[in-house]
Design an enzyme around this catalytic site. Sequence first.
Site, PDB file in Angstrom:
ATOM      1  N   CYS A 246     -26.418  24.383   6.424  1.00 15.44           N
ATOM      2  CA  CYS A 246     -26.092  23.565   5.249  1.00 15.44           C
ATOM      3  C   CYS A 246     -27.271  23.466   4.287  1.00 15.44           C
ATOM      4  O   CYS A 246     -27.090  23.175   3.102  1.00 15.44           O
ATOM      5  CB  CYS A 246     -25.623  22.179   5.677  1.00 15.44           C
ATOM      6  SG  CYS A 246     -26.806  21.263   6.695  1.00 15.44           S
TER       7      CYS A 246
ATOM      8  N   GLU B 228     -20.516  26.436  -2.206  1.00 17.17           N
ATOM      9  CA  GLU B 228     -21.209  26.787  -0.968  1.00 17.17           C
ATOM     10  C   GLU B 228     -20.557  28.018  -0.340  1.00 17.17           C
ATOM     11  O   GLU B 228     -19.363  28.029  -0.055  1.00 17.17           O
ATOM     12  CB  GLU B 228     -21.164  25.616   0.019  1.00 17.17           C
ATOM     13  CG  GLU B 228     -21.957  25.872   1.282  1.00 17.17           C
ATOM     14  CD  GLU B 228     -21.950  24.676   2.210  1.00 17.17           C
ATOM     15  OE1 GLU B 228     -23.012  24.372   2.793  1.00 17.17           O
ATOM     16  OE2 GLU B 228     -20.892  24.044   2.369  1.00 17.17           O
TER      17      GLU B 228
ATOM     18  N   LYS C 255     -15.044  15.519  19.287  1.00 19.12           N
ATOM     19  CA  LYS C 255     -14.104  16.589  18.958  1.00 19.12           C
ATOM     20  C   LYS C 255     -14.907  17.723  18.331  1.00 19.12           C
ATOM     21  O   LYS C 255     -15.124  17.770  17.136  1.00 19.12           O
ATOM     22  CB  LYS C 255     -13.030  16.088  17.983  1.00 19.12           C
ATOM     23  CG  LYS C 255     -11.673  16.832  18.103  1.00 19.12           C
ATOM     24  CD  LYS C 255     -11.739  18.302  17.768  1.00 19.12           C
ATOM     25  CE  LYS C 255     -11.776  18.545  16.275  1.00 19.12           C
ATOM     26  NZ  LYS C 255     -11.754  20.031  15.951  1.00 19.12           N
TER      27      LYS C 255
ATOM     28  N   GLU D 217     -21.780  13.993   6.771  1.00 21.21           N
ATOM     29  CA  GLU D 217     -22.868  14.920   6.460  1.00 21.21           C
ATOM     30  C   GLU D 217     -22.193  16.233   6.103  1.00 21.21           C
ATOM     31  O   GLU D 217     -21.638  16.913   6.959  1.00 21.21           O
ATOM     32  CB  GLU D 217     -23.798  15.074   7.662  1.00 21.21           C
ATOM     33  CG  GLU D 217     -25.149  15.684   7.314  1.00 21.21           C
ATOM     34  CD  GLU D 217     -25.105  17.196   7.203  1.00 21.21           C
ATOM     35  OE1 GLU D 217     -25.097  17.693   6.046  1.00 21.21           O
ATOM     36  OE2 GLU D 217     -25.077  17.869   8.233  1.00 21.21           O
TER      37      GLU D 217
END
Length: 523
Positions: free
Chosen positions: A310, A425, A201, A276
């Site tokens: 990331c 973030e 997906k 993750e």
Amino acid sequence: MSNMSALNIPASVNDLKIQNYINGQWCPPTTSKYMNSFDPATGQQSCAIPDSNYTDIDNAVRAAKAAFPVWSNTPPEERAAILNRVADLIDQNADKLAMIESQDQGKTIVSARVADMPLCSGYFRQFARCIVEGFTESQSRMNAPCTLTAVTKVENSILQSNTQHVPSGVAALITPWNFPMLMVCEKLAPCIAVGNTCVVKPTELTSATPYLLTMILQAAGLPKGVANFVFGTGVNAGEPLVKHKDIRLVSFTGGCETGAKIGAMAGGLIKRVSLELGGKNANLVFNDCNIEHAVATGVRAAFQNQGEICLSASRQYIQRDIYEKYVQMFRQMTMKEVCVGNPASPNTYYGPMVSQKQMEKVLGYIRLAQEEGAKVEFMLNPNDPNVKSISKDGKLTIKGFEGGYYVAPTLITGIKQSSRVMQEEIFGPVVCMMPFDTEEEAIMLANDSQYGLGSSVFTQDKTKLNRVMRQLNTGSVWGNSWMSWDDNMPFGGMGCSGTTREHGPWSLEFYTETKALYTLVSR
């Protein structure tokens, strides 16, 4: 085996008609509903994405489940041959794939071609090699224990034991938008290499190259049902996939908030889960570093791929002795080298944000820093003819791409460690810098985060380098470098950055079950 040219891959994302790929066939969503996708560089509609639901997911899972018995018993050499053909087809068509990736995601064609595509093919070759070489199984021999339940005499017997790694079943692979094709390949290659089947997906924001990958998989001869792709939103497609009764394990890469929800859903259903997640990564720059190298690395770590990585070094702590010099050099290098604009131009350093929503998120953090009284600088070359205008919060208007989602390379100083700008973030071209005085303070500042994905240390003192690296609470730590990659090493984070490790043997362990086999034999 077909070749790529026969698959009629278009040169523009505008010409794509994205469909689900289930049981070896492309099919529209059962809802007949589609969502609009937008070119980040222009803000214009580009293609339509299926808005799939539970029925599509169920069809895909059923296909994967039906394919599992044959695929899991296919000899490793045959599986490896297919994976190598996938890698070859990616390499043969890397130019066109990179172009579509750039149009769909906003990254430059150069970065997609030079970095992303070789890594995509590399994952398939790596795991093709791994499964042919086989697992390192554990073995043991011991005197057979006498137990109260023993039926036969065991005094002259040996208990021989060994492990066996077996594929788990049907996996759910849910991937993000910053590296659309790469993140699919990173999960798909080890998953099917060991004999699992799966449902992928991809994010609805960047579905173009994952869709093209289905064509490559079919051309490479991957049997129907082994890898199925369902496109749609997290609510309509992702959640039903995670909750489906026949999904045995879930691998997710994305944001912390979504990861927490997926972890709770999967954990409550006793499914194996790999998360993750994000990062708020720190660079520690000591006064005995090679400052030219540290600055050059810091610029790349802050702005590569629009800061949509990331592992981006969005927190940079510099020892006070060299703080002003570092900041000045960083500013000058950014203004000289970081050109923002058309992602198709070879002179562009980074392109637009992936979506209007992401752009607004980044601009919101910039406005917050301004409201808190921090010093906010937009490091643009004043002679850049491509920049028509810049707003007070850093939104850029690029000549010829006036509707694009562009944000200026942004430096924030005079910010508090406790600020949301330093703690959350941002995932954009924004870097915060603070001075530190002592080694202990630097380590404290770096570890003062809910995240723990990556960090870097810059010093020419080898003893200090080793000492500091070992005290940083991140899954990856680089000494005098950033994101120097070895796919045979584990990748993952601590805290809100994730729960497991990927790459190499760590991926193989996640995608398999380990059995212990005990045999009683005569001496």
